[in-house]
Design an enzyme around this catalytic site. Structure first.
Site, PDB file in Angstrom:
ATOM      1  N   HIS A   1     -68.187  22.991  -5.427  1.00 16.26           N
ATOM      2  CA  HIS A   1     -67.868  24.050  -6.460  1.00 16.26           C
ATOM      3  C   HIS A   1     -67.601  25.274  -5.104  1.00 16.26           C
ATOM      4  O   HIS A   1     -68.765  24.646  -3.793  1.00 16.26           O
ATOM      5  CB  HIS A   1     -68.766  23.997  -7.619  1.00 16.26           C
TER       6      HIS A   1
ATOM      7  N   GLY B   1     -56.968  26.720  -5.378  1.00 15.19           N
ATOM      8  CA  GLY B   1     -57.585  28.048  -3.801  1.00 15.19           C
ATOM      9  C   GLY B   1     -56.878  28.532  -3.141  1.00 15.19           C
ATOM     10  O   GLY B   1     -55.193  28.146  -4.272  1.00 15.19           O
TER      11      GLY B   1
ATOM     12  N   GLU C   1     -53.350  23.520  -7.021  1.00 20.44           N
ATOM     13  CA  GLU C   1     -52.601  24.545  -7.375  1.00 20.44           C
ATOM     14  C   GLU C   1     -53.242  26.004  -6.398  1.00 20.44           C
ATOM     15  O   GLU C   1     -54.196  26.132  -6.590  1.00 20.44           O
ATOM     16  CB  GLU C   1     -53.278  24.607  -8.779  1.00 20.44           C
TER      17      GLU C   1
ATOM     18  N   CYS D   1     -54.658  33.430 -11.586  1.00 20.12           N
ATOM     19  CA  CYS D   1     -53.811  33.000 -10.556  1.00 20.12           C
ATOM     20  C   CYS D   1     -52.423  33.704 -11.209  1.00 20.12           C
ATOM     21  O   CYS D   1     -51.526  33.798 -10.587  1.00 20.12           O
ATOM     22  CB  CYS D   1     -53.673  31.622 -10.290  1.00 20.12           C
TER      23      CYS D   1
ATOM     24  N   GLU E   1     -50.884  36.971  -2.088  1.00 17.96           N
ATOM     25  CA  GLU E   1     -52.170  37.410  -3.607  1.00 17.96           C
ATOM     26  C   GLU E   1     -52.971  38.320  -3.955  1.00 17.96           C
ATOM     27  O   GLU E   1     -53.904  38.423  -2.587  1.00 17.96           O
ATOM     28  CB  GLU E   1     -51.851  35.747  -4.360  1.00 17.96           C
TER      29      GLU E   1
END
Length: 455
Positions: free
Chosen positions: A155, A206, A228, A262, A359
């Site tokens: 994590h 990530g 993803e 996201c 992003e």
């Protein structure tokens, strides 16, 4: 040593020791042994474990939620909702997953009989981010357990408390030792794990850079990988849409999780006929957003996940303005001890600029005017990403054209895009490949074995 820092206050919460090399080896050995046992257990037994994990999440929802609030700053209400959604995913696979694992019968032209069996493969490594610290990991964990595989979770460093609680929930539910383990390791240790023969597959949520690195490592080891990698989703509004509802959902998309999601629309693409009306209503609603203590129900959003993340967003805004984009309002670091910033709107963003290749993980919207549906699709596709999309139109022909032509793995019509346990989740282009959730996500890390017999 990992440090958990409360982004609302800047105070250190706890420290967590990094696994030593012998400790990490012990966990891999345990995972391999657990798989040999777990793969042989009846599917009904695996499903029953998922049901018990769901009960643990529900019974400990406040404890789990508060940990997420303290470690990465999401509001208490959204943290509770995330825990409940995670429980629902465990329960979905418990109740519906066994049918997804039933052999598929195939009629053969030769006259023989065939079927496809869905068989487990082994330990799966998951590399997960901090923004939805339970939900992102559960998307891998629930199908992994049901499939008969075992899970290893690397994590994000800032949510080690969450990771520990996730492991505790599985243990409390009665899982056999080693079925799911948290690995408190740094990113530098990932390559060695991917290369280890005992790890059969890897899934990552990530950044694009992390995805490229993991894909290269998995490719060298000839191992299956699901990626993803985020996106910059279009949120398209056409004249036939309910404008007030679209505006309300556009605001939610940009401030949910302090903009750190996201699949929530980041680029608002609005038809010229309603652009000015949308801009006026959207601006007023975004200016009314209140950033504050994430435990306070009156706060619309909490801080960003860290001071470093806030600096990243501020740097992106400065770079965008340097090439001609205009910040209508907001986008400022707020005074005080926490990593707070104000919601804002960017206009005149160059389609060829660097921001279209990045992003924005913060409460900033980009607003574009489209002359017609073709122009809206052109703007929507003018980025390397292809994760999700949200389109607002009551014209059925427009809806179908958007579904066919927008380059994305998901499209929501007249609603804000959201993930759900029943539906495959994933993207295309630089947003990654493979799918999580639904039947497709369950089968990603299984051996689809063809079995053929004569009549």
């Amino acid at each position: 040593m990992f440090r958990s820092v409360n982004p609302a206050t800047g105070d250190e919460i706890a420290t967590y020791p990094e696994l030593t090399a012998p400790e990490l080896e012990s966990k891999i050995v345990k995972a391999e042994a657990a798989f040999r046992h777990w793969r042989a257990r009846p599917i009904a037994e695996r499903a029953a474990l998922l049901e018990k994990i769901a009960e643990q999440y529900e019974a400990n929802s406040e404890k789990l939620a508060v940990m997420a609030v303290r470690e990465m700053g999401k509001t208490h209400a959204s943290a509770i909702a995330e825990v409940q959604k995670s429980a629902a995913a465990f329960r979905h696979y418990a109740q519906n997953g066994p049918a997804m694992l039933e052999p598929t019968e195939i009629a053969m032209a030769s006259g023989g009989r065939a079927e496809v069996r869905y068989l487990p493969q082994g330990p799966v490594l998951a590399i997960m981010p901090w923004n939805f610290p339970y939900w992102q990991a559960v998307r891998f964990l629930a199908p992994t357990i049901l499939a008969g595989n075992v899970g290893l979770l690397k994590h994000a460093s800032i949510v080690q408390g969450v990771a520990g609680l996730m492991e505790a929930m599985v243990i409390a539910a009665g899982a056999p030792d080693g079925v799911f383990q948290n690995l408190a390791i740094k990113s530098s240790a990932v390559a060695g794990l991917i290369a280890d023969r005992r790890i059969v597959a890897v899934t990552l949520t990530g950044s694009e850079a992390a995805g490229r690195a993991v894909a290269e490592q998995a490719g060298a080891a000839l191992k299956k990988v699901v990626l993803e990698l985020g996106g910059s989703d279009p949120f398209i509004v056409m004249p036939s849409a309910d404008l007030d509802t679209a505006v309300r959902q556009a605001v939610t998309a940009r401030i949910q999780n302090s903009g750190q999601s996201c699949i929530c629309g980041k680029r608002m693409i609005v038809h010229a006929d309603i652009y000015e009306a949308f801009r006026e209503k959207f601006s007023a609603a975004m200016q009314a957003v209140k950033a504050g203590d994430p435990m306070d129900p009156a706060s619309n959003m909490g801080p960003l996940s860290s001071f470093e993340q806030r600096e990243t967003v501020l740097d992106q805004l400065a770079a965008a303005k340097a090439v001609g984009a205009k910040l209508l309002f907001g986008g400022q670091a707020l005074p005080g001890k926490g990593a707070y910033m104000s919601a804002g709107i960017l206009v005149d963003v160059p389609l060829e600029g660097d921001l279209m290749k990045e992003e924005i993980f913060g409460p900033i919207a980009m607003l574009f005017k489209a002359e017609d549906i073709g122009d809206a699709i052109r703007i929507a596709n003018a980025i390397p990403y292809g994760l999700g999309s949200s389109v607002w139109t009551n014209d059925s022909q427009e809806q179908e054209r958007f579904v066919r032509e927008i380059e994305a793995g998901m499209t929501a019509i007249n609603q804000m895009l959201a993930s759900s346990p029943e539906v495959p989740f994933g993207g295309m282009k630089t947003s990654g490949h493979g799918r999580e959730l639904g039947t497709h996500g369950l089968h990603e890390f299984m051996n689809l074995k063809s079995v053929m017999r004569p009549n």
